[in-house]
Design a protein around this motif. Structure first.
Motif, PDB file in Angstrom:
ATOM      1  N   PHE A 123      22.586  33.409  90.885  1.00  0.00           N
ATOM      2  CA  PHE A 123      21.678  32.312  91.772  1.00  0.00           C
ATOM      3  C   PHE A 123      22.674  31.154  91.823  1.00  0.00           C
ATOM      4  CE2 PHE A 123      19.020  28.852  92.848  1.00  0.00           C
ATOM      5  CZ  PHE A 123      18.476  29.373  94.076  1.00  0.00           C
ATOM      6  N   MET A 124      22.968  30.682  90.747  1.00  0.00           N
ATOM      7  CA  MET A 124      23.998  29.496  90.882  1.00  0.00           C
ATOM      8  C   MET A 124      24.620  29.392  89.457  1.00  0.00           C
ATOM      9  SD  MET A 124      22.812  25.620  91.406  1.00  0.00           S
ATOM     10  CE  MET A 124      22.206  25.962  93.117  1.00  0.00           C
ATOM     11  N   TYR A 125      26.103  29.164  89.367  1.00  0.00           N
ATOM     12  CA  TYR A 125      26.975  28.922  88.149  1.00  0.00           C
ATOM     13  C   TYR A 125      27.292  30.443  87.806  1.00  0.00           C
ATOM     14  CZ  TYR A 125      24.459  24.464  87.500  1.00  0.00           C
ATOM     15  OH  TYR A 125      23.926  23.085  88.056  1.00  0.00           O
ATOM     16  N   TYR A 126      28.753  30.344  87.570  1.00  0.00           N
ATOM     17  CA  TYR A 126      29.561  31.389  87.022  1.00  0.00           C
ATOM     18  C   TYR A 126      29.820  32.457  88.171  1.00  0.00           C
ATOM     19  CZ  TYR A 126      30.300  30.113  82.513  1.00  0.00           C
ATOM     20  OH  TYR A 126      30.805  29.491  81.152  1.00  0.00           O
ATOM     21  N   TYR A 176      27.090  17.762  88.047  1.00  0.00           N
ATOM     22  CA  TYR A 176      26.954  18.632  86.866  1.00  0.00           C
ATOM     23  C   TYR A 176      25.418  18.425  86.035  1.00  0.00           C
ATOM     24  CZ  TYR A 176      32.069  17.861  86.968  1.00  0.00           C
ATOM     25  OH  TYR A 176      33.228  18.166  87.577  1.00  0.00           O
ATOM     26  N   ARG A 177      24.577  18.890  86.911  1.00  0.00           N
ATOM     27  CA  ARG A 177      23.380  18.746  86.583  1.00  0.00           C
ATOM     28  C   ARG A 177      23.138  19.622  85.453  1.00  0.00           C
ATOM     29  NH1 ARG A 177      20.699  18.643  92.731  1.00  0.00           N
ATOM     30  NH2 ARG A 177      22.657  19.981  92.848  1.00  0.00           N
ATOM     31  N   ASN A 178      23.877  20.916  85.287  1.00  0.00           N
ATOM     32  CA  ASN A 178      23.777  21.780  84.113  1.00  0.00           C
ATOM     33  C   ASN A 178      23.760  21.209  82.980  1.00  0.00           C
ATOM     34  OD1 ASN A 178      26.709  21.665  85.058  1.00  0.00           O
ATOM     35  ND2 ASN A 178      26.726  23.049  83.336  1.00  0.00           N
ATOM     36  N   TRP A 188      19.470  28.049  84.688  1.00  0.00           N
ATOM     37  CA  TRP A 188      20.562  28.897  85.548  1.00  0.00           C
ATOM     38  C   TRP A 188      21.838  29.107  84.923  1.00  0.00           C
ATOM     39  CZ3 TRP A 188      18.879  25.331  90.602  1.00  0.00           C
ATOM     40  CH2 TRP A 188      17.621  26.184  90.830  1.00  0.00           C
ATOM     41  N   TYR A 189      22.465  27.925  84.414  1.00  0.00           N
ATOM     42  CA  TYR A 189      23.794  28.091  83.769  1.00  0.00           C
ATOM     43  C   TYR A 189      23.807  28.949  82.574  1.00  0.00           C
ATOM     44  CZ  TYR A 189      28.167  26.612  81.732  1.00  0.00           C
ATOM     45  OH  TYR A 189      29.300  26.384  80.849  1.00  0.00           O
ATOM     46  N   LEU A 190      22.817  28.995  81.613  1.00  0.00           N
ATOM     47  CA  LEU A 190      22.877  29.849  80.692  1.00  0.00           C
ATOM     48  C   LEU A 190      22.567  31.355  81.159  1.00  0.00           C
ATOM     49  CD1 LEU A 190      22.912  30.169  77.563  1.00  0.00           C
ATOM     50  CD2 LEU A 190      20.599  29.665  77.651  1.00  0.00           C
ATOM     51  N   LYS A 191      21.576  31.557  81.957  1.00  0.00           N
ATOM     52  CA  LYS A 191      21.562  32.731  82.403  1.00  0.00           C
ATOM     53  C   LYS A 191      22.783  33.379  83.235  1.00  0.00           C
ATOM     54  CE  LYS A 191      18.371  35.507  85.519  1.00  0.00           C
ATOM     55  NZ  LYS A 191      17.411  35.569  86.502  1.00  0.00           N
ATOM     56  N   SER A 192      23.354  32.679  83.944  1.00  0.00           N
ATOM     57  CA  SER A 192      24.652  33.183  84.541  1.00  0.00           C
ATOM     58  C   SER A 192      25.856  33.303  83.693  1.00  0.00           C
ATOM     59  CB  SER A 192      25.074  32.017  85.564  1.00  0.00           C
ATOM     60  OG  SER A 192      24.113  31.985  86.647  1.00  0.00           O
ATOM     61  N   LEU A 193      25.758  32.373  82.580  1.00  0.00           N
ATOM     62  CA  LEU A 193      26.791  32.621  81.571  1.00  0.00           C
ATOM     63  C   LEU A 193      26.772  33.820  81.030  1.00  0.00           C
ATOM     64  CD1 LEU A 193      28.833  31.612  79.280  1.00  0.00           C
ATOM     65  CD2 LEU A 193      27.196  30.384  78.453  1.00  0.00           C
ATOM     66  N   LEU A 194      25.556  34.300  80.452  1.00  0.00           N
ATOM     67  CA  LEU A 194      25.243  35.361  79.717  1.00  0.00           C
ATOM     68  C   LEU A 194      25.521  36.612  80.507  1.00  0.00           C
ATOM     69  CD1 LEU A 194      21.899  34.391  77.691  1.00  0.00           C
ATOM     70  CD2 LEU A 194      24.221  34.565  76.678  1.00  0.00           C
ATOM     71  N   ARG A 195      25.233  36.390  81.671  1.00  0.00           N
ATOM     72  CA  ARG A 195      25.274  37.540  82.714  1.00  0.00           C
ATOM     73  C   ARG A 195      26.902  38.007  82.608  1.00  0.00           C
ATOM     74  NH1 ARG A 195      23.550  40.993  86.540  1.00  0.00           N
ATOM     75  NH2 ARG A 195      24.908  41.585  87.919  1.00  0.00           N
ATOM     76  N   PHE A 196      27.727  36.860  83.119  1.00  0.00           N
ATOM     77  CA  PHE A 196      29.014  37.096  83.176  1.00  0.00           C
ATOM     78  C   PHE A 196      29.579  37.607  81.747  1.00  0.00           C
ATOM     79  CE2 PHE A 196      33.302  35.459  82.003  1.00  0.00           C
ATOM     80  CZ  PHE A 196      34.120  36.236  83.165  1.00  0.00           C
TER      81      PHE A 196
END
Length: 256
Positions: free
Chosen positions: A192-195, A226-228, A238-246
């Motif tokens: 959705f957002m990030y990565y 840099y709101r994450n 969102w950042y953490l979810k995207s990081l783990l997905r990647f």
């Protein structure tokens, strides 16, 4: 000369776009088309785009960064973008001169590569460089956090040669040959957002042997929020979810 299609996604960034006089100058360049995707359907932004001849389209629902840019790619294709043209991701809080876009246009034809990043700064004097070029993360990167470092390791821009290759670059400004973006099927919309920028650069490298080429003398100012970094915010989630997905996708070959 190849045409450049600039994709901007607004998430309530009306003022960033409206107050950006450089963007108006860029839009009237002969080989440039600016496409603005409004994720919040703002009447104010729609009126401004119509008055200044920006290509405008709006979303009926709130979509992620990748999905919105993929739609802008379809818009560009419908406008006549061909496989040798360039599709450029451009954050609404980014400021770059028309002269720099002309310089970029002249530089792109000097390489066989199909992804390019430019030099992003925090200030208009170009004295504070943003760490916008980084190496791909792995599960071992979690140790960086324990040591008090950033999760992904940044390249030292001062040590990179002109036209040097890097793993990935922030999608604040990232230029793709149209044909490569199409072959990649654009962004993975499950982010959705990030990565999503890390993911698309990773896939370009792994499946098409295309690394990101850095052009240090093409300069822009990026006002990143840099709101994450606020661990209590939805952006951090969102950042953490995207990081783990990647990490799972790149490590275990998880399909898109």
């Amino acid at each position: 000369m190849a045409h450049i299609y600039i994709s901007i996604v607004s998430h309530g960034n009306d003022d960033d776009i409206i107050n950006n006089s450089n963007l108006k100058e860029i839009n009237i360049l002969d080989n440039v088309t600016v496409i603005i995707r409004d994720n919040l359907s703002s009447p104010k932004l729609k009126t401004y785009c119509a008055a200044n001849y920006f290509m405008y389209n709006a979303s009926d629902a709130v979509l992620g960064f990748g999905a919105n840019n993929n739609i802008n790619f379809e818009v560009a294709s419908n406008l006549g973008m061909n496989k040798t043209d360039w599709f450029v991701l451009f954050n609404p809080d980014l400021d770059i001169s028309a002269a720099m876009i002309n310089k970029l246009s002249a530089s792109l034809g000097n390489y066989s590569s199909q992804i390019f990043a430019i030099n992003l700064f925090f200030d208009d004097k170009f004295s504070k460089m943003e760490n916008s070029l980084r190496k791909f993360p792995t599960f071992c990167s979690f140790f960086n956090v324990l040591k008090g470092s950033s999760f992904t390791k940044a390249y030292d821009k001062k040590k990179l040669s002109y036209g040097g290759a890097v793993d990935w670059a922030a999608a604040s400004f990232l230029a793709f040959k149209s044909d490569l973006y199409k072959q990649l099927n654009g962004f993975d919309e499950n982010y959705f957002m990030y990565y999503e920028d890390v993911d698309i650069c990773y896939r370009a490298n792994k499946y098409f042997n295309q690394k990101v080429i850095y052009l240090p003398d093409i300069k822009a100012v990026h006002q990143g929020a840099y709101r994450n970094r606020n661990v209590f915010s939805k952006h951090f989630r969102w950042y953490l979810k995207s990081l783990l997905r990647f990490l799972f996708k790149s490590t275990f070959g998880m399909k898109k």
